[in-house]
Design a protein around this motif. Sequence first.
Motif, PDB file in Angstrom:
ATOM      1  N   ASP A 270     -25.659  -6.639 -45.924  1.00  0.00           N
ATOM      2  CA  ASP A 270     -26.860  -7.298 -46.453  1.00  0.00           C
ATOM      3  C   ASP A 270     -26.746  -7.311 -47.971  1.00  0.00           C
ATOM      4  N   LYS A 271     -27.806  -7.781 -48.651  1.00  0.00           N
ATOM      5  CA  LYS A 271     -27.719  -7.948 -50.099  1.00  0.00           C
ATOM      6  C   LYS A 271     -27.370  -6.628 -50.801  1.00  0.00           C
ATOM      7  N   ALA A 272     -28.041  -5.534 -50.393  1.00  0.00           N
ATOM      8  CA  ALA A 272     -27.815  -4.248 -51.057  1.00  0.00           C
ATOM      9  C   ALA A 272     -26.373  -3.788 -50.875  1.00  0.00           C
ATOM     10  N   VAL A 273     -25.796  -4.061 -49.680  1.00  0.00           N
ATOM     11  CA  VAL A 273     -24.427  -3.625 -49.432  1.00  0.00           C
ATOM     12  C   VAL A 273     -23.460  -4.461 -50.269  1.00  0.00           C
ATOM     13  N   SER A 274     -23.716  -5.786 -50.372  1.00  0.00           N
ATOM     14  CA  SER A 274     -22.838  -6.637 -51.178  1.00  0.00           C
ATOM     15  C   SER A 274     -22.846  -6.198 -52.628  1.00  0.00           C
ATOM     16  N   GLU A 275     -24.008  -5.761 -53.094  1.00  0.00           N
ATOM     17  CA  GLU A 275     -24.123  -5.354 -54.491  1.00  0.00           C
ATOM     18  C   GLU A 275     -23.396  -4.042 -54.770  1.00  0.00           C
ATOM     19  N   ALA A 276     -22.971  -3.346 -53.706  1.00  0.00           N
ATOM     20  CA  ALA A 276     -22.212  -2.104 -53.884  1.00  0.00           C
ATOM     21  C   ALA A 276     -21.016  -2.350 -54.802  1.00  0.00           C
ATOM     22  N   ARG A 277     -20.438  -3.547 -54.705  1.00  0.00           N
ATOM     23  CA  ARG A 277     -19.291  -3.908 -55.552  1.00  0.00           C
ATOM     24  C   ARG A 277     -19.537  -3.592 -57.018  1.00  0.00           C
ATOM     25  N   GLU A 278     -20.680  -4.093 -57.512  1.00  0.00           N
ATOM     26  CA  GLU A 278     -20.960  -3.948 -58.945  1.00  0.00           C
ATOM     27  C   GLU A 278     -21.170  -2.482 -59.305  1.00  0.00           C
ATOM     28  N   ARG A 279     -21.873  -1.750 -58.422  1.00  0.00           N
ATOM     29  CA  ARG A 279     -22.127  -0.341 -58.737  1.00  0.00           C
ATOM     30  C   ARG A 279     -20.838   0.482 -58.690  1.00  0.00           C
ATOM     31  N   VAL A 280     -19.984   0.167 -57.687  1.00  0.00           N
ATOM     32  CA  VAL A 280     -18.727   0.918 -57.562  1.00  0.00           C
ATOM     33  C   VAL A 280     -17.836   0.625 -58.773  1.00  0.00           C
TER      34      VAL A 280
ATOM     35  N   ASN B 118     -13.599  -4.124 -45.674  1.00  0.00           N
ATOM     36  CA  ASN B 118     -14.129  -4.600 -44.389  1.00  0.00           C
ATOM     37  C   ASN B 118     -14.924  -3.475 -43.737  1.00  0.00           C
ATOM     38  N   LEU B 119     -16.147  -3.806 -43.313  1.00  0.00           N
ATOM     39  CA  LEU B 119     -16.997  -2.818 -42.641  1.00  0.00           C
ATOM     40  C   LEU B 119     -16.920  -3.102 -41.150  1.00  0.00           C
ATOM     41  N   SER B 120     -16.338  -2.171 -40.400  1.00  0.00           N
ATOM     42  CA  SER B 120     -16.101  -2.405 -38.982  1.00  0.00           C
ATOM     43  C   SER B 120     -16.952  -1.443 -38.146  1.00  0.00           C
ATOM     44  N   PRO B 121     -17.531  -1.816 -37.027  1.00  0.00           N
ATOM     45  CA  PRO B 121     -17.415  -3.107 -36.337  1.00  0.00           C
ATOM     46  C   PRO B 121     -18.087  -4.240 -37.124  1.00  0.00           C
ATOM     47  N   ALA B 122     -17.394  -5.380 -37.157  1.00  0.00           N
ATOM     48  CA  ALA B 122     -17.808  -6.462 -38.039  1.00  0.00           C
ATOM     49  C   ALA B 122     -19.104  -7.136 -37.596  1.00  0.00           C
ATOM     50  N   ASP B 123     -19.486  -6.966 -36.310  1.00  0.00           N
ATOM     51  CA  ASP B 123     -20.682  -7.677 -35.858  1.00  0.00           C
ATOM     52  C   ASP B 123     -21.954  -6.843 -35.956  1.00  0.00           C
ATOM     53  N   LEU B 124     -21.832  -5.601 -36.452  1.00  0.00           N
ATOM     54  CA  LEU B 124     -23.021  -4.746 -36.587  1.00  0.00           C
ATOM     55  C   LEU B 124     -23.608  -4.958 -37.986  1.00  0.00           C
ATOM     56  N   PRO B 125     -24.894  -5.325 -38.094  1.00  0.00           N
ATOM     57  CA  PRO B 125     -25.449  -5.554 -39.428  1.00  0.00           C
ATOM     58  C   PRO B 125     -25.465  -4.256 -40.240  1.00  0.00           C
ATOM     59  N   LYS B 126     -25.072  -4.318 -41.515  1.00  0.00           N
ATOM     60  CA  LYS B 126     -25.059  -3.142 -42.393  1.00  0.00           C
ATOM     61  C   LYS B 126     -26.161  -3.302 -43.428  1.00  0.00           C
ATOM     62  N   GLU B 127     -27.081  -2.352 -43.442  1.00  0.00           N
ATOM     63  CA  GLU B 127     -28.224  -2.442 -44.345  1.00  0.00           C
ATOM     64  C   GLU B 127     -28.308  -1.206 -45.216  1.00  0.00           C
ATOM     65  N   GLY B 128     -28.789  -1.360 -46.441  1.00  0.00           N
ATOM     66  CA  GLY B 128     -29.109  -0.207 -47.279  1.00  0.00           C
ATOM     67  C   GLY B 128     -28.090   0.036 -48.376  1.00  0.00           C
ATOM     68  N   SER B 129     -28.426   0.970 -49.240  1.00  0.00           N
ATOM     69  CA  SER B 129     -27.594   1.213 -50.414  1.00  0.00           C
ATOM     70  C   SER B 129     -26.669   2.402 -50.218  1.00  0.00           C
TER      71      SER B 129
ATOM     72  N   CYS C 247     -13.806  12.401 -43.575  1.00  0.00           N
ATOM     73  CA  CYS C 247     -15.213  12.612 -43.890  1.00  0.00           C
ATOM     74  C   CYS C 247     -16.059  11.374 -43.644  1.00  0.00           C
ATOM     75  N   VAL C 248     -17.305  11.645 -43.267  1.00  0.00           N
ATOM     76  CA  VAL C 248     -18.305  10.588 -43.176  1.00  0.00           C
ATOM     77  C   VAL C 248     -19.111  10.716 -44.463  1.00  0.00           C
ATOM     78  N   SER C 249     -19.265   9.635 -45.198  1.00  0.00           N
ATOM     79  CA  SER C 249     -19.988   9.775 -46.463  1.00  0.00           C
ATOM     80  C   SER C 249     -21.137   8.785 -46.527  1.00  0.00           C
ATOM     81  N   LEU C 250     -22.156   9.147 -47.279  1.00  0.00           N
ATOM     82  CA  LEU C 250     -23.220   8.196 -47.571  1.00  0.00           C
ATOM     83  C   LEU C 250     -23.846   8.559 -48.906  1.00  0.00           C
ATOM     84  N   GLY C 251     -24.264   7.555 -49.646  1.00  0.00           N
ATOM     85  CA  GLY C 251     -24.865   7.806 -50.952  1.00  0.00           C
ATOM     86  C   GLY C 251     -24.867   6.541 -51.785  1.00  0.00           C
ATOM     87  N   GLU C 252     -25.858   6.460 -52.663  1.00  0.00           N
ATOM     88  CA  GLU C 252     -25.935   5.315 -53.568  1.00  0.00           C
ATOM     89  C   GLU C 252     -25.366   5.754 -54.914  1.00  0.00           C
TER      90      GLU C 252
END
Length: 502
Positions: free
Chosen positions: A38-48, A67-78, A103-108
Amino acid sequence: MVARAYTVAFEGVEALTVEVQCAVSPGLPAFSIVGLPDKAVSEARERVRAALNAMAIALPSKRITINLSPADLPKEGSHFDLPVAIALLAALNIIPEDAAENCVSLGELSLDGTLVPVTGALPAAMSAAESNRILLCPAASGSEAAWVGNTQVIAALTLADVVRHYTGQSPLAPSKPGEVVRPQTDKNMRDIKGQERAKRALEIAAAGRHHFLMTGSPGSGKSMLASRLPSVLPPLSAQEALETSMIHSVAGLLDQGGISRERPFREPHHTASMAAIVGGGRRASPGEISLAHNGVLFLDELPEFSRAVLETLRQPIESGEVMVARANAHVTYPCRFMLVAAANPCRCGEMFNPAKACSRAPVCGEDYMGRISGPLMDRIDLRIEVPPVDFRDLDLPSDGDSSLAIAARVAAARDLQSARFEGQTSMRVNADAAGGILEEIATPDTEGREFLQTVAERFGLSARGYHRVLRVARTIADLEASSQVRRPHIAEAVSFRLADAK
Ligand SMILES: Nc1ncnc2c1ncn2[C@@H]1O[C@H](COP(=O)(O)OP(=O)(O)O)[C@@H](O)[C@H]1O
Ligand SMILES: [Mg+2]
């Protein structure tokens, strides 16, 4: 060469594993993210990009594809910023590849590389444990995630800390679980003077987790009674605390990673939107009814709630879960709550007060209470009128039972129910008992049965009403530790039901 890192996508309280693949290939310089971001995930580029810049790491002049796999699962959030950065750092050989894969990671990320806390660290840690990986998350989320126990949680303040951890320059210590939050309440049932019948009904409701409605003039103490309910309810079991905390984690409500054993008490205002109460909104977040899972949902001024909201409550009350629709899917949240409602008897509130009754009575009361539909009303086991307190009662010192004493009786009754429903997944308390099981556990003695038949005929009790009386009678018998449901139990249960027969 493809580097891999792992993260999660949330579907309700479930965290589904997402593989983040990063390929760096020759070609025109580009940095793109694919796989239904989604928009927030696409914007990860600029933050990274900015966060790496802050660490003096420049992106190579190559083609970078994530690539975020599985490709058909919607990815939302920062929360995808950190796993994207990890996969990229592994692809650039700045951190070891196997470390990224383990590792499984998550964070903005903020532009200077600081890790910003995100919601859902607890379910993410559960998912990491299932796949035998460790969890990497922002420092502020570590103590919440560490509750899971059977996986290691590494929490970092900045992306630079993560790099230093993985390159062995300065390893981070695993996080420890947050504190068990002790309720800071000085509310005691003893503060309530008089109102013996209301207190008794509250005790029965708490013991069997029955839904409960109080009607009475303004100022008669309805809100006061409801707010003291948590002080008589037994603490959450470990399993229940985890279930409830998962929902609170997804909603971002776990303060400093602390988990509470106190039952939630949610009190939405009557102007709250459908999404706020039932769940929904842009990210299909849990609503108040799910935040009240295993606890109390208090709807003060019940008839003031919008009709649509009240009608929507009917199905979740029955099933204990709610389906929240979003753009392309449904997510299901648990919502097994105890409904406690309060209402003035009419718009001016003085219908029961002979000194002040308005000229429109009783029509005014019928109009007002008529906003609550029959089927919803039918789901409420206990209904009582709360009379205004007598001034003489208010003057007396309080001599009623304290919350501690009531809580002990409630806990004893709940213990009987836990033993009774052992091994049943869908039933924990008398209010859950249905069909054949109910008949088995709440068969009254001969006198009780005869009495119930007479009442049912005289007042035209519906089949559902009949079963509800049996459930409440079972709870009243449990409070007396009586294995048999007898006539006095039935009589008391019926007395809390007669409001609808009238
Ligand atoms: N039984 C009671 N014993 C002591 N104080 C009471 C009692 N009933 C009402 N009060 C006082 O009146 C106030 C208003 O009560 P409240 O619970 O808000 O009434 P309601 O919700 O029925 O309109 C309370 O904060 C409390 O100070
Ligand atoms: Mg009130």
